[in-house]
Design an enzyme around this catalytic site. Structure first.
Site, mmCIF file in Angstrom:
data_model
loop_
_atom_site.group_PDB
_atom_site.id
_atom_site.type_symbol
_atom_site.label_atom_id
_atom_site.label_comp_id
_atom_site.label_asym_id
_atom_site.label_seq_id
_atom_site.Cartn_x
_atom_site.Cartn_y
_atom_site.Cartn_z
ATOM 1 N N GLY A 175 30.274 27.658 -13.360
ATOM 2 C CA GLY A 175 28.823 27.765 -13.292
ATOM 3 C C GLY A 175 28.177 26.603 -14.021
ATOM 4 C CD GLN A 225 25.265 24.502 -18.572
ATOM 5 O OE1 GLN A 225 25.213 25.184 -17.553
ATOM 6 N NE2 GLN A 225 26.341 24.396 -19.331
ATOM 7 C CB CYS A 249 29.261 27.415 -22.420
ATOM 8 S SG CYS A 249 27.726 26.624 -21.885
ATOM 9 C CG LEU A 250 31.066 23.526 -17.864
ATOM 10 C CD1 LEU A 250 30.569 23.032 -16.510
ATOM 11 C CD2 LEU A 250 32.517 23.154 -18.080
ATOM 12 C CG HIS A 271 27.083 31.813 -19.143
ATOM 13 N ND1 HIS A 271 27.827 31.944 -20.289
ATOM 14 C CD2 HIS A 271 26.838 30.486 -19.003
ATOM 15 C CE1 HIS A 271 28.026 30.740 -20.817
ATOM 16 N NE2 HIS A 271 27.429 29.839 -20.047
ATOM 17 C CD GLU A 272 25.939 28.771 -15.743
ATOM 18 O OE1 GLU A 272 25.136 27.922 -16.187
ATOM 19 O OE2 GLU A 272 27.130 28.818 -16.106
ATOM 20 C CG HIS A 303 22.798 27.661 -19.786
ATOM 21 N ND1 HIS A 303 22.871 27.049 -21.007
ATOM 22 C CD2 HIS A 303 24.072 27.952 -19.428
ATOM 23 C CE1 HIS A 303 24.135 26.958 -21.379
ATOM 24 N NE2 HIS A 303 24.889 27.512 -20.434
#
Length: 172
Positions: free
Chosen positions: A46, A51, A94-95, A136-137, A140
């Protein structure tokens, strides 16, 4: 398509509430394609536009098990319109918080309304890993990173480790 740089904590942009997308056009589809390539390359399941330093309400996800069976999804202006009372716990990563993981509890099932890749309105019920990933996204897009669910002590420790790892990285 091109890969985009992913920003890491404690970049203040990650605390930004992203702006709604007014229209799905070719430029936005180009961004979605670049985000998908970036996510696959990272590798991740994701990625929210914030991000990659774009404060728009847009995310891409693909929770397919194998690379040969990719199932990318593009969610523009996603909104959770219903969430189950049942909860599930996933060990999330997470990235933007590389190499750190923590258990986060979220609703097990959700219903999400969004615009798709072509700008068509959709509403979909999701469960399991897909529901967790989309929540989760969406976090963000609201300026929330998964480590915000942790104790202040643990969150600060993770941020310090990410900052140190970035400083120690060799830039070529």
């Amino acid at each position: 398509m091109s890969k985009l740089p992913i920003i890491n904590v404690p970049d203040p942009l990650l605390k930004t509430v992203s702006e709604p997308v007014a229209q799905v056009d070719d430029a936005l589809r180009g961004l979605m394609d670049d985000m998908l390539e970036t996510m696959y390359d990272a590798p991740g399941i994701g990625l929210a536009a914030i991000q990659v330093a774009v404060p728009k309400r847009l995310l891409v996800v693909d929770v397919a098990d194998t690379e040969g069976e990719r199932q990318p999804r593009f969610l523009v202006n996603p909104e959770v319109v219903w969430a189950s009372d049942e909860r599930s716990i996933y060990n999330e990563g997470c990235l933007s918080v590389p190499e750190h993981y923590a258990e986060v509890e979220r609703p097990e099932r959700i219903r999400v309304s969004y615009l798709d890749y072509d700008g068509k309105p959709r509403e979909e019920e999701m469960d399991g890993l897909l529901a967790t990933c989309v929540q989760h996204e969406i976090d963000h897009l609201n300026g929330v990173v998964f480590i915000d669910y942790l104790s202040k002590l643990r969150r600060n420790m993770i941020i310090k480790k990410v900052v140190k790892a970035n400083k120690d990285a060799v830039i070529l």
